[in-house]
Design a protein around this motif. Structure first.
Motif, PDB file in Angstrom:
ATOM      1  N   ASN A 101       0.886  -1.140   0.215  1.00  0.00           N
ATOM      2  CA  ASN A 101      -0.087   0.170  -0.092  1.00  0.00           C
ATOM      3  C   ASN A 101       0.880   1.197  -0.247  1.00  0.00           C
ATOM      4  O   ASN A 101       1.768   1.031   0.698  1.00  0.00           O
ATOM      5  N   TYR A 102       0.294   2.413  -0.547  1.00  0.00           N
ATOM      6  CA  TYR A 102       1.149   3.433  -0.824  1.00  0.00           C
ATOM      7  C   TYR A 102       0.043   4.502  -0.127  1.00  0.00           C
ATOM      8  O   TYR A 102      -1.214   4.611  -0.399  1.00  0.00           O
ATOM      9  N   ARG A 103       0.472   5.505   0.678  1.00  0.00           N
ATOM     10  CA  ARG A 103      -0.033   6.629   1.091  1.00  0.00           C
ATOM     11  C   ARG A 103       0.568   7.904   0.977  1.00  0.00           C
ATOM     12  O   ARG A 103       1.752   8.361   1.178  1.00  0.00           O
ATOM     13  N   ARG A 162      -4.003  10.726   5.914  1.00  0.00           N
ATOM     14  CA  ARG A 162      -4.969  10.083   5.025  1.00  0.00           C
ATOM     15  C   ARG A 162      -4.687   8.825   4.862  1.00  0.00           C
ATOM     16  O   ARG A 162      -3.831   8.196   5.108  1.00  0.00           O
ATOM     17  N   PRO A 163      -5.854   8.062   4.621  1.00  0.00           N
ATOM     18  CA  PRO A 163      -5.712   6.553   4.315  1.00  0.00           C
ATOM     19  C   PRO A 163      -4.814   6.169   3.128  1.00  0.00           C
ATOM     20  O   PRO A 163      -4.858   7.075   2.127  1.00  0.00           O
ATOM     21  N   PRO A 164      -4.367   4.878   3.065  1.00  0.00           N
ATOM     22  CA  PRO A 164      -3.884   4.531   1.809  1.00  0.00           C
ATOM     23  C   PRO A 164      -4.591   4.479   0.514  1.00  0.00           C
ATOM     24  O   PRO A 164      -5.886   4.718   0.525  1.00  0.00           O
ATOM     25  N   LEU A 165      -3.972   4.912  -0.615  1.00  0.00           N
ATOM     26  CA  LEU A 165      -4.544   5.297  -1.793  1.00  0.00           C
ATOM     27  C   LEU A 165      -5.322   3.876  -2.436  1.00  0.00           C
ATOM     28  O   LEU A 165      -4.839   2.969  -2.462  1.00  0.00           O
ATOM     29  N   ARG A 177      -9.808  -1.026  -2.584  1.00  0.00           N
ATOM     30  CA  ARG A 177      -8.898  -0.933  -1.287  1.00  0.00           C
ATOM     31  C   ARG A 177      -8.232  -2.070  -0.990  1.00  0.00           C
ATOM     32  O   ARG A 177      -8.866  -3.160  -0.781  1.00  0.00           O
ATOM     33  N   VAL A 211       2.678  -0.327   4.339  1.00  0.00           N
ATOM     34  CA  VAL A 211       2.076   0.785   3.939  1.00  0.00           C
ATOM     35  C   VAL A 211       3.191   1.862   4.042  1.00  0.00           C
ATOM     36  O   VAL A 211       3.693   1.945   5.042  1.00  0.00           O
ATOM     37  N   ASN A 231       5.037   5.713   2.319  1.00  0.00           N
ATOM     38  CA  ASN A 231       4.823   7.173   1.545  1.00  0.00           C
ATOM     39  C   ASN A 231       5.958   7.385   0.656  1.00  0.00           C
ATOM     40  O   ASN A 231       6.232   8.483   0.319  1.00  0.00           O
TER      41      ASN A 231
END
Length: 304
Positions: free
Chosen positions: A194-196, A201-204, A218, A224, A226
């Protein structure tokens, strides 16, 4: 009319337009206290209250609105006349404050900004890299570079990059253990990285489109981040599937190091745009930078 009176009228018009002493002071390049003092002096001389102030906002009074309607066309003509002088200059000059995020800086600025600076020695560019979406007017920036869907409708946006495409990839070893998904819904059964974009904010979501049908999924997994390079390192190690820009994994796909899934669901979308406020004359330095960065390719990444 004395020069000081003209300056005060321009200050008043800027405050009334921006509805903020702070934003107006940044646009005018003077302190909020000096701006407030000038407005008190103007109101005292005219013997009428022009601005209604509260702790949170400022707006023109009825008298102020009438004055603004009367002087705004003339002030706009003055600004246009001053802006037209830029065509007589040998080269652009001034400072451009620009906000963007790391990947857009890599894609748009790294290839073209150095040549622009060498060709325009009178221009100074200040770039701030940040994940959050800035209000360029409130934060004192001249322009920003973002995905076009993130740009407010009242901004002027100029395309500065090719179409982009985000793809789902994994290693051959990963797919030997987990059959490739045939639809986006099947990603729920897969391990995903996952990427945030921002900490608050929640993960994209992973976004897909096919035959006019758009789907957002999702996904879940053990990591996760960034940071795109860290996410890509985990994908290359076989820790899970990644949702990565095709440009970043082109060599991996060509060599077979990574394998793509859901190709028919991964549609291209408009690339990066430079945006700036439509509320004031475009400064010569910013105008020159826009022309240097403007995308002149065919939209598929071939040329600029």
């Amino acid at each position: 009319m004395q020069r000081s009176e003209l300056n005060e009228l321009m200050m008043f018009a800027t405050i009334a337009r921006e509805r903020s002493f702070t934003r107006a002071s940044r646009l005018l390049g003077i302190s909020p206290s000096a701006l407030s003092h000038a407005m008190r002096a103007l109101e005292t001389r005219l013997d009428v209250r022009l601005l209604a102030r509260t702790t949170r906002s400022v707006a023109p009074t009825e008298a102020g609105a009438a004055l603004l309607a009367s002087v705004a066309p003339a002030l706009a003509q003055i600004e246009d006349g001053l802006g037209a002088l830029s065509s007589w200059r040998a080269s652009a000059s001034g400072t451009v404050r620009l906000t963007t995020f790391a990947y857009a800086a890599q894609m748009v600025l790294e290839p073209r900004l150095p040549a622009f600076l060498m060709a325009n020695p009178g221009v100074r560019v200040e770039v701030e890299i940040e994940n959050r979406m800035s209000d360029i007017v409130a934060d004192g920036f001249d322009a920003g570079i973002r995905h076009v869907e993130s740009v407010a409708r009242d901004m002027i946006a100029v395309r500065v990059g090719p179409d982009l495409r985000t793809v789902v990839v994994g290693t051959p070893e990963y797919f030997s253990r987990h059959p490739p998904p045939q639809t986006p819904a099947e990603l729920e059964r897969h391990v995903c990285i996952n990427y945030r974009g921002a900490a608050d904010r929640p993960p994209l979501s992973w976004e897909f489109e096919r035959d006019g049908r758009e789907i957002k999924v999702r996904v879940s997994g053990p990591l996760v981040v960034n940071d795109v390079p860290l996410a890509l390192a985990a994908v290359r190690a076989g820790a899970g599937l990644g949702y990565i820009l095709e440009h970043d994994v082109a060599d991996d796909l060509a060599s077979g190091r990574l394998v793509q899934a859901l190709d028919e669901w991964c549609a291209p979308y408009p690339g990066y745009h430079l945006y700036h406020s439509s509320r004031r004359q475009t400064p010569p330095a910013l105008r020159a930078l826009i022309e240097a960065l403007r995308w002149r390719g065919n939209g598929n990444g071939n040329g600029q």
